[in-house]
Design a protein around this motif. Structure first.
Motif, mmCIF file in Angstrom:
data_model
loop_
_atom_site.group_PDB
_atom_site.id
_atom_site.type_symbol
_atom_site.label_atom_id
_atom_site.label_comp_id
_atom_site.label_asym_id
_atom_site.label_seq_id
_atom_site.Cartn_x
_atom_site.Cartn_y
_atom_site.Cartn_z
ATOM 1 N N LEU A 77 0.833 -1.206 0.000
ATOM 2 C CA LEU A 77 0.000 0.000 0.000
ATOM 3 C C LEU A 77 0.864 1.251 0.000
ATOM 4 C CD1 LEU A 77 -2.732 1.472 0.242
ATOM 5 C CD2 LEU A 77 -2.487 1.280 2.737
ATOM 6 N N ILE A 78 1.894 1.264 0.827
ATOM 7 C CA ILE A 78 2.792 2.417 0.870
ATOM 8 C C ILE A 78 3.387 2.679 -0.510
ATOM 9 C CG2 ILE A 78 5.009 3.246 1.769
ATOM 10 C CD1 ILE A 78 4.299 1.748 4.386
ATOM 11 N N ALA A 135 -5.016 2.941 5.717
ATOM 12 C CA ALA A 135 -4.876 4.107 4.841
ATOM 13 C C ALA A 135 -4.007 5.184 5.484
ATOM 14 C CB ALA A 135 -6.250 4.677 4.503
ATOM 15 N N ALA A 136 -4.057 5.278 6.818
ATOM 16 C CA ALA A 136 -3.239 6.279 7.514
ATOM 17 C C ALA A 136 -1.753 5.992 7.337
ATOM 18 C CB ALA A 136 -3.605 6.315 9.000
ATOM 19 N N ILE A 137 -1.389 4.708 7.276
ATOM 20 C CA ILE A 137 0.014 4.337 7.116
ATOM 21 C C ILE A 137 0.519 4.740 5.733
ATOM 22 C CG2 ILE A 137 1.651 2.416 7.162
ATOM 23 C CD1 ILE A 137 -0.220 1.002 9.091
ATOM 24 N N GLY A 138 -0.397 4.777 4.762
ATOM 25 C CA GLY A 138 -0.018 5.203 3.430
ATOM 26 C C GLY A 138 0.460 6.638 3.359
ATOM 27 N N LEU A 139 0.175 7.430 4.396
ATOM 28 C CA LEU A 139 0.586 8.832 4.426
ATOM 29 C C LEU A 139 1.966 9.031 5.047
ATOM 30 C CD1 LEU A 139 -2.720 10.451 5.758
ATOM 31 C CD2 LEU A 139 -2.108 9.922 3.407
ATOM 32 N N VAL A 140 2.478 8.010 5.726
ATOM 33 C CA VAL A 140 3.692 8.181 6.528
ATOM 34 C C VAL A 140 4.886 8.615 5.689
ATOM 35 C CG1 VAL A 140 5.381 6.987 7.953
ATOM 36 C CG2 VAL A 140 2.950 6.602 8.341
ATOM 37 N N ALA A 185 -5.153 15.433 -0.386
ATOM 38 C CA ALA A 185 -5.158 14.611 -1.598
ATOM 39 C C ALA A 185 -4.581 13.226 -1.310
ATOM 40 C CB ALA A 185 -4.357 15.302 -2.700
ATOM 41 N N LEU A 186 -3.526 13.176 -0.516
ATOM 42 C CA LEU A 186 -2.919 11.894 -0.148
ATOM 43 C C LEU A 186 -3.881 11.039 0.670
ATOM 44 C CD1 LEU A 186 0.738 12.895 0.759
ATOM 45 C CD2 LEU A 186 0.110 10.994 -0.737
ATOM 46 N N ALA A 187 -4.571 11.672 1.608
ATOM 47 C CA ALA A 187 -5.518 10.922 2.445
ATOM 48 C C ALA A 187 -6.634 10.323 1.591
ATOM 49 C CB ALA A 187 -6.099 11.841 3.516
ATOM 50 N N VAL A 188 -7.147 11.126 0.660
ATOM 51 C CA VAL A 188 -8.203 10.635 -0.234
ATOM 52 C C VAL A 188 -7.667 9.500 -1.107
ATOM 53 C CG1 VAL A 188 -9.692 11.243 -2.181
ATOM 54 C CG2 VAL A 188 -9.446 12.823 -0.251
ATOM 55 N N LEU A 189 -6.460 9.695 -1.633
ATOM 56 C CA LEU A 189 -5.851 8.671 -2.485
ATOM 57 C C LEU A 189 -5.632 7.370 -1.727
ATOM 58 C CD1 LEU A 189 -4.429 7.754 -5.090
ATOM 59 C CD2 LEU A 189 -2.331 8.804 -4.210
ATOM 60 N N LEU A 191 -7.141 6.239 0.984
ATOM 61 C CA LEU A 191 -8.440 5.608 1.263
ATOM 62 C C LEU A 191 -9.008 4.965 0.004
ATOM 63 C CD1 LEU A 191 -10.104 8.251 3.596
ATOM 64 C CD2 LEU A 191 -9.664 5.860 4.183
ATOM 65 N N ALA A 192 -8.871 5.662 -1.119
ATOM 66 C CA ALA A 192 -9.391 5.129 -2.378
ATOM 67 C C ALA A 192 -8.682 3.838 -2.768
ATOM 68 C CB ALA A 192 -9.236 6.175 -3.485
ATOM 69 N N LEU A 193 -7.372 3.783 -2.544
ATOM 70 C CA LEU A 193 -6.609 2.585 -2.904
ATOM 71 C C LEU A 193 -6.942 1.402 -1.995
ATOM 72 C CD1 LEU A 193 -3.215 4.281 -3.776
ATOM 73 C CD2 LEU A 193 -4.726 3.061 -5.352
ATOM 74 N N VAL A 194 -7.200 1.682 -0.725
ATOM 75 C CA VAL A 194 -7.654 0.608 0.170
ATOM 76 C C VAL A 194 -9.027 0.112 -0.291
ATOM 77 C CG1 VAL A 194 -8.384 0.038 2.516
ATOM 78 C CG2 VAL A 194 -6.321 1.391 2.155
ATOM 79 N N GLY A 195 -9.908 1.070 -0.633
ATOM 80 C CA GLY A 195 -11.230 0.689 -1.118
ATOM 81 C C GLY A 195 -11.166 -0.115 -2.408
ATOM 82 N N LEU A 196 -10.287 0.290 -3.333
ATOM 83 C CA LEU A 196 -10.124 -0.441 -4.583
ATOM 84 C C LEU A 196 -9.602 -1.858 -4.333
ATOM 85 C CD1 LEU A 196 -8.627 2.283 -6.962
ATOM 86 C CD2 LEU A 196 -10.834 1.121 -7.212
ATOM 87 N N ALA A 197 -8.701 -1.984 -3.372
ATOM 88 C CA ALA A 197 -8.175 -3.309 -3.042
ATOM 89 C C ALA A 197 -9.285 -4.224 -2.533
ATOM 90 C CB ALA A 197 -7.066 -3.193 -1.998
#
Length: 210
Positions: A77-78, A135-140, A185-189, A191-197
């Motif tokens: 995800l990262i 999704a929060a980890i994706g922002l790190v 934008a990163l937070a939305v992205l 979350l969207a990628l987790v949702g797509l998964a």
């Protein structure tokens, strides 16, 4: 063959392509006496190298029949957040400031690889193994990178991208606005990628039942 097995050559080919592209650009920068530290201070270069690692390790995990895990899904995800973000930011904000990048490298690292990583994410989705909280980890990584770029830029006056440079934007106020917009934008992205998964996981599960 399973989908994962079919994706092994895909991962190795695109991993090799990204590695060759970054290496070629690195060699080009050395010829022009460019700072090595500056080269590795570009988010594009770091993200593509991470994508190489994820693709190669992912391929090897499949060959060794290693099952998926939440930790590995989070690492993926990262990588996908970083690479899709690279593609979006470059094609929306930075198409006119890619000076010094070899044209074919520019295409590979900013266009081909973001798509390749996203395709891999959808073909081999984490599904419900990945909770929404991930999704929060994706922002790190992007947030840590932004802090690094701002602090190092204040010390060395080198900013890898214009939206980090207070002199180019007219002060730290506009920089702060850019950072807030990018964070949202990163937070939305992410979350969207987790949702797509999760959606893709459901799709492949239903397809396997037919």
């Amino acid at each position: 063959m399973t989908r994962a097995q079919l994706m092994v050559p895909y991962r190795f080919v695109f991993g090799a392509l990204a590695l060759v592209a970054v290496a070629a650009q690195f060699a080009n920068t050395l010829e022009n006496d460019y700072s090595v530290v500056n080269f590795f201070s570009f988010f594009t270069n770091l993200s593509n190298l991470l994508a190489v690692v994820v693709f190669v390790v992912g391929g090897v995990r499949t060959l060794r029949r290693r099952p998926g895990s939440r930790v590995w899904d989070t690492v993926r995800l990262i990588s996908v957040v970083d690479m899709v973000f690279v593609g979006l930011v470059f094609n929306v904000l930075l198409t006119d400031v890619a000076g010094g990048v070899l044209p074919w490298v520019n295409v590979v690292v900013h266009m081909v690889m973001p798509v390749a990583v996203l395709v891999d994410w959808l073909v081999l989705p984490a599904g419900r193994r990945l909770p929404w909280s991930a999704a929060a980890i994706g922002l790190v990584v992007p947030v840590a990178y932004s802090v690094y770029s701002l602090v190092r830029g204040a010390v060395t006056s080198f900013y890898p991208y214009p939206f980090y440079d207070p002199e180019a934007l007219g002060g730290y106020g506009p920089v702060a606005v850019y950072m807030v917009v990018l964070l949202v934008a990163l937070a939305v992205l992410s979350l969207a990628l987790v949702g797509l998964a999760r959606l893709a996981g459901r799709f492949w599960k239903q397809r396997s039942r037919r």
